[in-house]
Each structure stands twice: as structure tokens, then as C-alpha cells.
Design an enzyme around this catalytic site. Sequence first.
Site, PDB file in Angstrom:
ATOM      1  CG  ASP A   1       9.618  29.593 -42.756  1.00 42.98           C
ATOM      2  OD1 ASP A   1       9.724  29.480 -41.267  1.00 42.98           O
ATOM      3  OD2 ASP A   1       8.631  29.436 -43.327  1.00 42.98           O
TER       4      ASP A   1
ATOM      5  NE  ARG B   1       8.446  28.330 -34.730  1.00 42.20           N
ATOM      6  CZ  ARG B   1       7.896  29.062 -35.388  1.00 42.20           C
ATOM      7  NH1 ARG B   1       8.169  29.378 -36.652  1.00 42.20           N
ATOM      8  NH2 ARG B   1       6.949  30.059 -34.782  1.00 42.20           N
TER       9      ARG B   1
ATOM     10  CG  HIS C   1       2.264  38.564 -43.479  1.00 44.65           C
ATOM     11  ND1 HIS C   1       2.306  37.312 -44.360  1.00 44.65           N
ATOM     12  CD2 HIS C   1       2.305  38.155 -42.134  1.00 44.65           C
ATOM     13  CE1 HIS C   1       2.437  36.353 -43.312  1.00 44.65           C
ATOM     14  NE2 HIS C   1       2.121  36.859 -41.946  1.00 44.65           N
TER      15      HIS C   1
ATOM     16  CE  LYS D   1       6.603  32.192 -44.143  1.00 40.68           C
ATOM     17  NZ  LYS D   1       6.152  31.121 -43.423  1.00 40.68           N
TER      18      LYS D   1
ATOM     19  CB  SER E   1       8.856  31.881 -39.407  1.00 41.28           C
ATOM     20  OG  SER E   1       7.730  31.314 -40.369  1.00 41.28           O
TER      21      SER E   1
HETATM   22  N1  URA Z   1       3.212  32.295 -39.963  1.00 42.54           N
HETATM   23  C1  URA Z   1       4.448  32.058 -40.407  1.00 42.54           C
HETATM   24  O1  URA Z   1       4.638  32.062 -41.440  1.00 42.54           O
HETATM   25  N2  URA Z   1       5.303  31.579 -39.401  1.00 42.54           N
HETATM   26  C2  URA Z   1       5.022  31.550 -38.018  1.00 42.54           C
HETATM   27  O2  URA Z   1       5.789  31.269 -37.284  1.00 42.54           O
HETATM   28  C3  URA Z   1       3.985  31.967 -37.757  1.00 42.54           C
HETATM   29  C4  URA Z   1       2.962  32.452 -38.537  1.00 42.54           C
END
Ligand code: URA
Length: 434
Positions: free
Chosen positions: A159, A166, A80, A185, A181
Site C-alpha cells: 500500500d 496513485r 478510522h 492497513k 488501501s
Molecule cells: N486514505 C488511505 O489510506 N488510502 C486511500 O486510498 C485514501 C485515503
Amino acid sequence: MTAKLMLDKKREGRALGSAEIREFIEGFTSGEIPDYQMAAFAMAVCCRGMNERETADLTEAMKNSGRCLEWAGLATADKHSTGGVGDKLSLVVQPLAASCGVSVPSLTGRGLGITGGTADKLETIPGYSCSQTLDRFQEIVRGVGVSMAVQTDEITPADKKLYALRDVTGTVASIPLIVSSILSKKLAEGAGALVFDVKCGRGAFMKTRDEASALAAALVSGAEAAGRKAAALVTRMDEPLGFAVGNVNEVAEALEILKSRPERLADVTGLCVELAAGMVSLARGIPPGEAARLCSENLESGAALDKFEKMVEAHGGDLESFRRFAAGRTFKFRIQAMRSGYVEAIDAEKVAGVALRLGAGREKAGDAIDPLAGVTLAVRRGDRVFAGAPLATLEKSRSPDGLEAAAAELYKAFSFAAAAPEARPLVIERIGQW
Ligand code: URA
């Protein structure tokens, strides 16, 4: 406990219990907890923080808000990136790791704002569809070894709802919220090993080394607390990665790395190998040096390119048509150096802003992108230039409008010096086993 009492508790800076967090997220997912209470919760977390246990509980609750995948019998890993400019690394890293015997389930995002999304890049390949059912996604990972698709609504719906809130309530910049967050995932996707590339600098979400290191450490400890193997690199994002910033041009550059590892992209290629080696080492339990050797060999032999081609085919894409599409007609504008000297800096944030303005990215979710739009640099930091030498080409395909103004903006991204700036490695810090 009612939501109101829980919000009082967090506002006062007290730690929440595991059951409280779980019930709150369950209530939010089902619609029982309204958006205004969730927004208040996000702001309270931003101001008061969360300890590691609370962050792990929030991550777990968000992960469990949707479907969680399992990969019995496979060594799985994913990478990621927190998002950078010209960051086409996933297009090389994921198939490279897959060519080394690791299965790579990679659910990725579409771009928003200045950072491009891997899904948008892949979908410039005619026919390639990132929108797969989770069943088909699993079939491709099991059959080919790697799939790069977009997250479906079945994965972490909590999320998705929370991130939208957010975004409009000034509550993005909070390490516990970012970690939960991202991790929820990645954990739902089911990979056994996770490698994080936390970008740091002008073109990154995290502008300072301290912020980036803190996020990287929190991602690694959060993933480990959830029973996954994990490691992170903090990498420099002051200048764009490579020469291409856009969608089609970034795919073309990734293909160039997979095919011929050009010397001019040696730094980007080296980072790809290091990230893929992290995935292979963690997922297969082999020493990092051995994993790096295997990755270099598989990049060299074309095994990684073969995986990429097979993944494209499984997603319906056609690389022959991509080559024709990439050579399609665009409106171009070239900028040149007005003085001689050394390129001291190329401000990644400014380059990304110009690419966005040309149509390579989205100002808001749902905007259509121009796949052929973008910036291709002719030089990189440290290069010597003479007055009149090309610095970059701007491209867009729909109309020439705005090219000249964008070119003037792009010129401001460059700064020059009389002497060559000191070389700087891309990797700033390594966290975990490398
Ligand atoms: N990327 C995400 O998936 N979530 C966040 O809160 C910030 C960046």
C-alpha cells in the site's frame, strides 16, 4: 498470466481472478512488477472499477504484503476517520473505548495536505513518540489497553508503494483502490471490530453524500468479507469540528473534552461517544444502547482521561510539559466580524487551507510542521455576532510573516445571514449496527 495480459483484461473491463491479483501484488511488492505497470493497473481500476470480490482479493493481497498482528484472547476494535478539519476525535474515542474494556491497537498517519494527522497532534506532547516497534506497540496495547502509533514499514508495504504512485498519477479517487488501501492497513493491524467515520462535505475527501455513503458501505462490506465486525457513520464536514484547528490547540481541546465535556463542544462530544460506543458494542457483543451508556459514564467519571494519560506515559509523553508548551509564545492575529448577524457557514476547507499556510500542516511528505500554528475559532455556525466581535485567532510560532494575509483569507471562510441557520446534526447516516 503475464502482467501485460492482466492489464489488457482490466482495460477491457473484465474481472480479474483471485490468483492474478495476488501474484500481481506479490510481484509489485518484491520489485518484479515495475512502477509503470502498477500505475497502468491503478488507472485501469479507476476507469473500469472492480467488483466486490476483486476488491476483497486486492485488500487481502495488500494486507499480506507485510506483517499481520494478532490479538488472541482480547476484544479489539479501532476507529478510522477518512479525515476532517479539526478532527481530533481519535484522541478521545480510542481511550474512551479502551476504558470500556476494549483493547485498541491504532496505527495512524501523519497529516498531508489540509487534513491533520493524529500522529502529529500526539507528538506535540513533549516526549510522546508515535514511532514504536510493532513489538512495543503490542506491549502497550496489552498493558494499557490502547496505543496510538504510526504504521511501520512492516505493515502493508504494497500500500505504501502503491499510494505514492496513485498520488502522482491521478488515481487516488477510486472506491476499490481507497477501500483496499484503508482496509488492508486496518486488517493487518488485527482489530476484530472496525468503526469508520466517513466525512462528507466541503472539508472532506468525499464532497457529496452519495460518494460518502458509497465509500462507507464499501468499507463495511469489505471489512465484513474479511471476517471483521464493522459499522460506519457518514458525518458532516462542512464546518470544522469544534473550535480548534491545528496540532497543539486540537490536543488541548481533546483534553478539555476528556476532562470536563464543555457544553460548547456537546456535538463533538456526542459524536465521540457514538463512535466509541460502536467499537464497544461490536467488540464486546453488547447492545449499542448499553455500550453508549457505558461510554458516557466513563467519560463522566474520568476513566477515559485516565486511559489517555496512561497511553501518553507509555509512549514517553509528559502532559505537564505539554501544558507549558501549549502556553508558549506565539504570534497572534485576531479577526473580527465586520457586520452583525448570524454565522451561517464557516468553510472548513478554507479554514484548513489557512491553518496549512500558517504551518500547521504539510504541503508535501517530510515537511516540518509548526506545532503551535493554527486557527482557533471564537464562534461556530449558528452563533449570533455583533460588528467587532471576535471570530477567530490565527497563531504561528516562528515569525509573524504572512499572518495578516492569512487573516484576510480566513475572513472569507465566514458567511453571515440575518437569521439563524437551521441546526444540522453531525451524523448524516448510520451503516451497520448502531
Ligand atoms: N486514505 C488511505 O489510506 N488510502 C486511500 O486510498 C485514501 C485515503
